[in-house]
Design an enzyme around this catalytic site. Structure first.
Site, PDB file in Angstrom:
ATOM      1  N   ASP A  55       5.556 -17.094 -18.537  1.00 31.36           N
ATOM      2  CA  ASP A  55       7.018 -17.216 -18.575  1.00 31.36           C
ATOM      3  C   ASP A  55       7.682 -15.875 -18.885  1.00 31.36           C
ATOM      4  OD1 ASP A  55       6.478 -19.808 -18.051  1.00 31.36           O
ATOM      5  OD2 ASP A  55       7.135 -20.609 -19.977  1.00 31.36           O
ATOM      6  N   SER A  81      -1.289 -20.715 -21.041  1.00 33.62           N
ATOM      7  CA  SER A  81      -0.745 -20.840 -19.685  1.00 33.62           C
ATOM      8  C   SER A  81       0.769 -20.683 -19.662  1.00 33.62           C
ATOM      9  CB  SER A  81      -1.113 -22.204 -19.107  1.00 33.62           C
ATOM     10  OG  SER A  81      -0.465 -23.205 -19.866  1.00 33.62           O
ATOM     11  N   CYS A  82       1.392 -20.461 -20.842  1.00 35.00           N
ATOM     12  CA  CYS A  82       2.861 -20.490 -20.863  1.00 35.00           C
ATOM     13  C   CYS A  82       3.505 -19.165 -21.252  1.00 35.00           C
ATOM     14  CB  CYS A  82       3.329 -21.578 -21.808  1.00 35.00           C
ATOM     15  SG  CYS A  82       2.647 -23.174 -21.369  1.00 35.00           S
ATOM     16  N   LEU A  83       3.270 -18.684 -22.489  1.00 34.10           N
ATOM     17  CA  LEU A  83       4.016 -17.495 -22.937  1.00 34.10           C
ATOM     18  C   LEU A  83       3.812 -16.299 -22.008  1.00 34.10           C
ATOM     19  CD1 LEU A  83       3.897 -17.475 -26.871  1.00 34.10           C
ATOM     20  CD2 LEU A  83       5.293 -18.815 -25.332  1.00 34.10           C
TER      21      LEU A  83
END
Ligand code: UGA
Length: 450
Positions: A278, A273-275
């Site tokens: 973002d 859910s992040c790299l």
């Protein structure tokens, strides 16, 4: 809730994996803590000690925090703000379709807090932990709360989080750094004081302004993403050169302290859910300034096309299409989590369904989440044995420890054809040389590939 041993009373708004881990960790460190979420079902389960996702160590710690009386959960944000001194904002900032960040939850909570603060006499500290693009606090959060900041009733600080799913609890207790982005020194100092009571050995702290703090988080994740796409690019070349193995290269270059050994594991591409989110948001953010962002676009492109490498291998060994069964071991975006957000497994299974393949899947934790997407289109297996039975090819997609224990006979005795694609490099190629074994970043001579 009463202040205990001079420790601030904490509220945490948004009980995703960061918010819940943080709530539990605060209670464990003796801070009276209130976790808040609008999802009432989630709150009811948490009150019984049941988290809605898997994270190592979390459930035991949640149960002991609840029985210590220091942790409670509520949907009532007003009660939480009025009865605490410091609030961590950890609501979700999911991606929108055009790669931007959806700030609707942030705006909603900030607006609600501004209404509640009218009823509050004591000064409050609001700490933004949700990952947001640079200038979001300046342009979106601060304007909603400005009258309270100006009148000295509210301190607003940005404090990005660097914890990883699968090791969230350990990461909270041993961060490599604390970044505090504040509008003034005293607000930043207040947050630092809280941390001195949280940690017995204080980690390094960097004080900066809110926009730089937001940027540090994006730059951090973009660098990690770049390292992975870098090693995957090397892996894709290695695969074409007989007898060359990306793991040997990664091990060697990782010994150069300017490079470092971490995040050099070649594989099917980064998910979670992040790299991915973002990175896209950083590209969007830089587009605002009209500059061509060649590097980050390339990092994203390498990652977006990496799953196709697996499809190419499947094509090469002739197992794409109707009447062919493919077994997938591992669905979570990495081990030790049940999270499948942006997982390569989703992209791969969608593609294989299009090709007409019969698909069997196994994962120790993520089957439930996968069923929500694929329903009865594929077969879910409770053991690796069942998953491998009568299969034409096995793809290892998540590096779960239990898959590392598989030996040649586990495949030989169950599969129809012993084609194996190790997309995570968890099996030793030498042990499998009698089988049709292929791996990302492993150069094999033409005879080895059927
Ligand atoms: C990432 C960052 O690592 C955290 O520091 C950050 O706090 C977090 O995002 C966040 O922004 O909240 P996370 O998404 O939990 O943490 O997972 P990572 O361990 O970074 O892995 C991301 C993906 O990269 C996974 O799919 C993993 O399998 C892949 N990966 C990682 C590789 O393919 N190779 C590697 O060498 C390392």
């Amino acid at each position: 809730m009463q202040k205990k041993n001079g420790k601030s009373r904490i509220s945490v708004i948004g009980l995703g994996f960061v918010g819940l881990s943080l709530s539990v960790a605060n209670a464990k460190c003796g801070f009276p803590t209130i976790g808040v979420d609008i999802n009432e079902q989630k709150i009811a389960n948490l009150q019984k000690g049941i988290p809605d996702f898997f994270e190592p160590k979390l459930q035991e710690m949640l149960k002991s925090a609840l029985s210590s009386g220091l942790l409670e959960f509520t949907s009532n944000i007003e009660r939480a703000i009025l009865n605490t001194d410091l609030t961590f904002l950890t609501v979700g900032t999911p991606p929108t379709k055009n790669g931007k960040v959806d700030l609707s939850q942030i705006k909603k909570v900030a607006t609600k807090i501004s209404q509640i603060l009218q009823k509050k006499k004591r000064r409050h500290l609001l700490v933004v932990k949700s990952t947001v693009a640079p200038q979001t606090t300046d342009n979106t959060i601060k304007p909603i709360l400005s009258s309270f900041i100006d009148s000295g009733k509210l301190d607003l600080v940005v404090n990005p989080e660097f914890l990883r799913e699968g090791s969230a609890i350990d990461d909270i207790f041993k961060p490599h750094l604390i970044v505090i982005g504040a509008y003034n020194k005293s607000a930043g100092k207040k947050l630092e004081n809280y941390y001195t009571k949280f940690y017995s050995k204080m980690p390094e702290v960097i004080h900066t302004d809110p926009t730089t703090a937001e940027f540090i988080k994006y730059a951090n994740n973009a660098f990690l993403a770049t390292k992975i796409s870098f090693i995957n690019s090397i892996a894709n070349i290695c695969q074409q050169v007989p007898n060359v193995d990306v793991n040997t290269i990664a091990n060697a270059i990782g010994k150069d302290s300017r490079i470092g050994p971490l995040f050099l594991k070649a594989g099917p591409g980064f998910g979670g859910s992040c790299l991915p989110k973002d990175l896209s948001a950083l590209i969007e953010f830089s587009n605002k300034f009209g500059k061509k962002n060649t590097l980050f676009k390339a990092v994203k492109e390498v990652n977006d096309t990496q799953p196709q490498r697996i499809v190419d291998l499947l094509q090469k060994i002739g197992v794409l299409g109707k009447n062919k069964t493919i077994s997938i071991l591992g669905l979570a975006f990495k081990k030790d989590t049940d999270d499948i957000r942006e997982a390569v497994s989703i992209k791969l299974v969608k593609e294989l369904i299009k090709k007409g393949n019969k698909i069997k899947v196994h994962d120790p934790m993520a089957i439930g989440n996968f069923k929500k997407i694929f329903g009865n289109k594929i077969t879910y297996c409770d053991t690796t044995d069942n998953c491998l039975k009568n299969s034409d090819c096995c793809v290892l997609l998540t590096e779960w420890n239990e898959y590392r224990k598989l030996g040649p006979n586990d495949f030989r005795n169950r599969m129809k054809h012993t084609n194996i694609i190790d997309a995570r490099r968890i099996l030793e190629p030498e042990r499998f040389s009698d089988l049709n074994f292929m791996a990302i970043g492993l150069g094999q001579s033409e005879q080895q590939i059927p």
